[in-house]
Write a protein that holds these residues in place. Structure first.
Motif, mmCIF file in Angstrom:
data_model
loop_
_atom_site.group_PDB
_atom_site.id
_atom_site.type_symbol
_atom_site.label_atom_id
_atom_site.label_comp_id
_atom_site.label_asym_id
_atom_site.label_seq_id
_atom_site.Cartn_x
_atom_site.Cartn_y
_atom_site.Cartn_z
ATOM 1 N N LEU A 1 -9.827 0.114 -10.984
ATOM 2 C CA LEU A 1 -9.182 1.238 -10.314
ATOM 3 C C LEU A 1 -10.270 1.987 -9.553
ATOM 4 O O LEU A 1 -11.307 2.340 -10.124
ATOM 5 C CB LEU A 1 -8.500 2.149 -11.331
ATOM 6 C CG LEU A 1 -7.481 1.462 -12.242
ATOM 7 C CD1 LEU A 1 -6.836 2.485 -13.181
ATOM 8 C CD2 LEU A 1 -6.415 0.729 -11.441
ATOM 9 N N GLN B 1 -11.650 4.818 -6.313
ATOM 10 C CA GLN B 1 -11.422 6.017 -5.510
ATOM 11 C C GLN B 1 -12.470 6.022 -4.418
ATOM 12 O O GLN B 1 -13.670 6.015 -4.696
ATOM 13 C CB GLN B 1 -11.527 7.281 -6.366
ATOM 14 C CG GLN B 1 -11.207 8.558 -5.597
ATOM 15 C CD GLN B 1 -11.252 9.774 -6.502
ATOM 16 O OE1 GLN B 1 -11.465 9.666 -7.708
ATOM 17 N NE2 GLN B 1 -11.043 10.948 -5.923
ATOM 18 N N ARG C 1 2.425 -0.139 -7.694
ATOM 19 C CA ARG C 1 1.627 -1.146 -6.993
ATOM 20 C C ARG C 1 0.906 -2.063 -7.976
ATOM 21 O O ARG C 1 0.816 -3.273 -7.783
ATOM 22 C CB ARG C 1 0.622 -0.459 -6.068
ATOM 23 C CG ARG C 1 -0.074 -1.444 -5.130
ATOM 24 C CD ARG C 1 -1.121 -0.763 -4.269
ATOM 25 N NE ARG C 1 -0.778 0.600 -3.961
ATOM 26 C CZ ARG C 1 -1.641 1.590 -3.943
ATOM 27 N NH1 ARG C 1 -2.919 1.367 -4.258
ATOM 28 N NH2 ARG C 1 -1.268 2.813 -3.631
ATOM 29 N N LEU C 2 0.396 -1.472 -9.060
ATOM 30 C CA LEU C 2 -0.363 -2.262 -10.031
ATOM 31 C C LEU C 2 0.507 -3.333 -10.670
ATOM 32 O O LEU C 2 0.112 -4.507 -10.733
ATOM 33 C CB LEU C 2 -0.949 -1.341 -11.096
ATOM 34 C CG LEU C 2 -1.690 -2.029 -12.247
ATOM 35 C CD1 LEU C 2 -2.816 -2.908 -11.716
ATOM 36 C CD2 LEU C 2 -2.226 -0.997 -13.221
ATOM 37 N N ASP D 1 -7.088 0.845 -3.489
ATOM 38 C CA ASP D 1 -7.639 1.463 -4.692
ATOM 39 C C ASP D 1 -7.395 0.665 -5.966
ATOM 40 O O ASP D 1 -7.653 1.157 -7.060
ATOM 41 C CB ASP D 1 -7.111 2.890 -4.860
ATOM 42 C CG ASP D 1 -5.584 2.957 -4.882
ATOM 43 O OD1 ASP D 1 -4.951 1.887 -4.884
ATOM 44 O OD2 ASP D 1 -5.038 4.074 -4.901
ATOM 45 N N ILE D 2 -6.906 -0.563 -5.838
ATOM 46 C CA ILE D 2 -6.751 -1.459 -6.982
ATOM 47 C C ILE D 2 -7.323 -2.814 -6.605
ATOM 48 O O ILE D 2 -6.980 -3.363 -5.554
ATOM 49 C CB ILE D 2 -5.275 -1.605 -7.395
ATOM 50 C CG1 ILE D 2 -4.688 -0.261 -7.823
ATOM 51 C CG2 ILE D 2 -5.144 -2.624 -8.536
ATOM 52 C CD1 ILE D 2 -3.188 -0.298 -8.082
ATOM 53 N N SER E 1 -6.135 -4.125 -2.973
ATOM 54 C CA SER E 1 -5.536 -3.073 -2.166
ATOM 55 C C SER E 1 -6.606 -1.997 -2.008
ATOM 56 O O SER E 1 -7.744 -2.184 -2.421
ATOM 57 C CB SER E 1 -4.270 -2.513 -2.828
ATOM 58 O OG SER E 1 -4.594 -1.695 -3.930
ATOM 59 N N PRO F 1 0.572 4.153 -7.045
ATOM 60 C CA PRO F 1 -0.362 3.271 -7.757
ATOM 61 C C PRO F 1 0.228 2.575 -8.972
ATOM 62 O O PRO F 1 -0.033 1.382 -9.185
ATOM 63 C CB PRO F 1 -1.502 4.221 -8.148
ATOM 64 C CG PRO F 1 -1.473 5.293 -7.106
ATOM 65 C CD PRO F 1 -0.030 5.472 -6.760
ATOM 66 N N GLN F 2 1.018 3.268 -9.793
ATOM 67 C CA GLN F 2 1.585 2.634 -10.985
ATOM 68 C C GLN F 2 2.502 1.481 -10.622
ATOM 69 O O GLN F 2 2.480 0.424 -11.260
ATOM 70 C CB GLN F 2 2.351 3.661 -11.818
ATOM 71 C CG GLN F 2 1.471 4.657 -12.568
ATOM 72 C CD GLN F 2 2.286 5.567 -13.462
ATOM 73 O OE1 GLN F 2 3.453 5.858 -13.176
ATOM 74 N NE2 GLN F 2 1.690 6.025 -14.542
ATOM 75 N N GLU G 1 0.819 -1.217 0.000
ATOM 76 C CA GLU G 1 0.000 0.000 0.000
ATOM 77 C C GLU G 1 0.853 1.267 0.000
ATOM 78 O O GLU G 1 0.375 2.339 -0.379
ATOM 79 C CB GLU G 1 -0.925 0.014 1.221
ATOM 80 C CG GLU G 1 -1.983 -1.078 1.234
ATOM 81 C CD GLU G 1 -3.147 -0.787 0.291
ATOM 82 O OE1 GLU G 1 -3.062 0.159 -0.517
ATOM 83 O OE2 GLU G 1 -4.139 -1.528 0.366
#
Length: 317
Positions: free
Chosen positions: A299, A301, A144-145, A272-273, A270, A141-142, A137
């Motif tokens: 994705l 929010q 993490r994905l 937000d993913i 996670s 985001p990029q 976490e």
């Protein structure tokens, strides 16, 4: 930097095997210099050597419970690095996952005869899940994905990840390298902290997946589910036309009308993913059948879905 903890390697290994994250963090910090020396002896100074050390640290999270001789954990960690470095030198094709141990001599690694379990189940067995997911976490985001796809889903090849993320393969490599490096640093710095229960987030997401499929088969989404799929949610990729915003709900209805059914196989979540991996059944005699597996990549929010991409992983070879 040398560890100030007076515990022996054997004591720390046994504590790590019982689920004490701080003990594993101390072990990795204690042996980091010797692990890096092994990597550099084979790969030279540079990012490949650093990647080999970081991969070995992540592998240790999965397999610390497999160490037969706790007092020899230092040699085990160096063997993991050595094996990973040699694989990098001789690799002729990409191999997915948090790899590095499957080809070690059996005196270093006791492997079971049956098919190895999914990475998340190994992590759960070793009680390291919450520590790992807190570190995940912390990634942008990029990064993490790509890490979630590569190491915790069935979408594992560089080519597949590049297609999902709509970036070149070289960018996937770069992001994975950055993600592993950040993960290793975060894990070492947070080993002694308390961590949120990652299983609760995953179970909530699994329940949402089941309820979404069941509700869509009944023809309507209950309020608690429909609120997670607002009007501005859109599908991208195979089911959407370029430049046109398509809401997921009518697409799901079309698939149902065609007789296609989905069954939840695996969930990765996670904050937000979210990745829902599905097994697919087609009606008898379908002329244009859906592939046997697919994955929903969402994705989010504030939990609400903003973008959904349906991905069809390559069949396992």
């Amino acid at each position: 930097m040398a560890s100030l903890d007076p515990s022996t390697d054997a004591e720390l290994t046994r504590r790590a095997q019982s689920g004490e994250t701080g003990a594993l963090g101390l072990l990795l910090a204690r042996h980091q210099a010797s692990m890096r020396a092994v990597a550099m002896s084979l790969l030279g100074y540079g990012p490949d050597a650093e990647d080999a050390v970081q991969d070995a640290a992540l592998t240790a999270l999965r397999r610390i419970g497999d160490v037969r001789d706790p007092g020899a954990v230092g040699a085990w960690l160096k063997a993991v690095v050595r094996n990973g470095a040699r694989m990098r030198l001789r690799a002729t094709r990409e191999k997915p996952g948090l790899d590095g141990l499957d080809h070690l001599p059996l005196d270093h690694l006791p492997l079971c005869a049956h098919e190895p379990p999914h990475p998340e189940r190994l992590i759960e067995q070793h009680a390291m899940r919450d520590w790992i997911w807190d570190a995940v976490e912390e990634l942008p985001p990029q990064l993490r994905l790509v890490l979630m796809l590569r190491h915790f889903s069935g979408i594992t090849s560089y080519q597949e990840i590049a297609a999902v993320c709509e970036v070149p393969v070289g960018t996937v490599r770069s992001r994975l390298s950055q993600a592993r490096g950040k993960m290793a640093r975060v894990l070492l710095s947070t080993a002694a902290q308390t961590h949120d229960d990652a299983s609760a987030l995953t179970e909530d997401s699994r329940q949402e997946a089941l309820e979404t499929l069941q509700a869509s088969e009944r023809g309507f989404l209950p309020r608690e589910i429909s609120e997670l799929w607002p009007a501005e949610a859109e599908m991208v990729g195979r089911f959407g036309r370029p430049g046109e915003r398509v809401h997921p709900t009518p697409v799901m209805r079309r698939m149902l009308a065609a007789g296609v059914r989905q069954h939840v196989r695996h969930v990765v979540a996670s904050r937000d993913i979210t990745i829902w991996e599905m097994d697919v059944t087609n009606p008898a005699g379908a002329t244009d059948p859906c592939p046997p597996t697919l994955a929903w990549l969402m994705l989010r929010q504030n939990r609400r879905v903003r973008t959904l991409r349906v991905v069809f992983p390559e069949p396992a070879r």
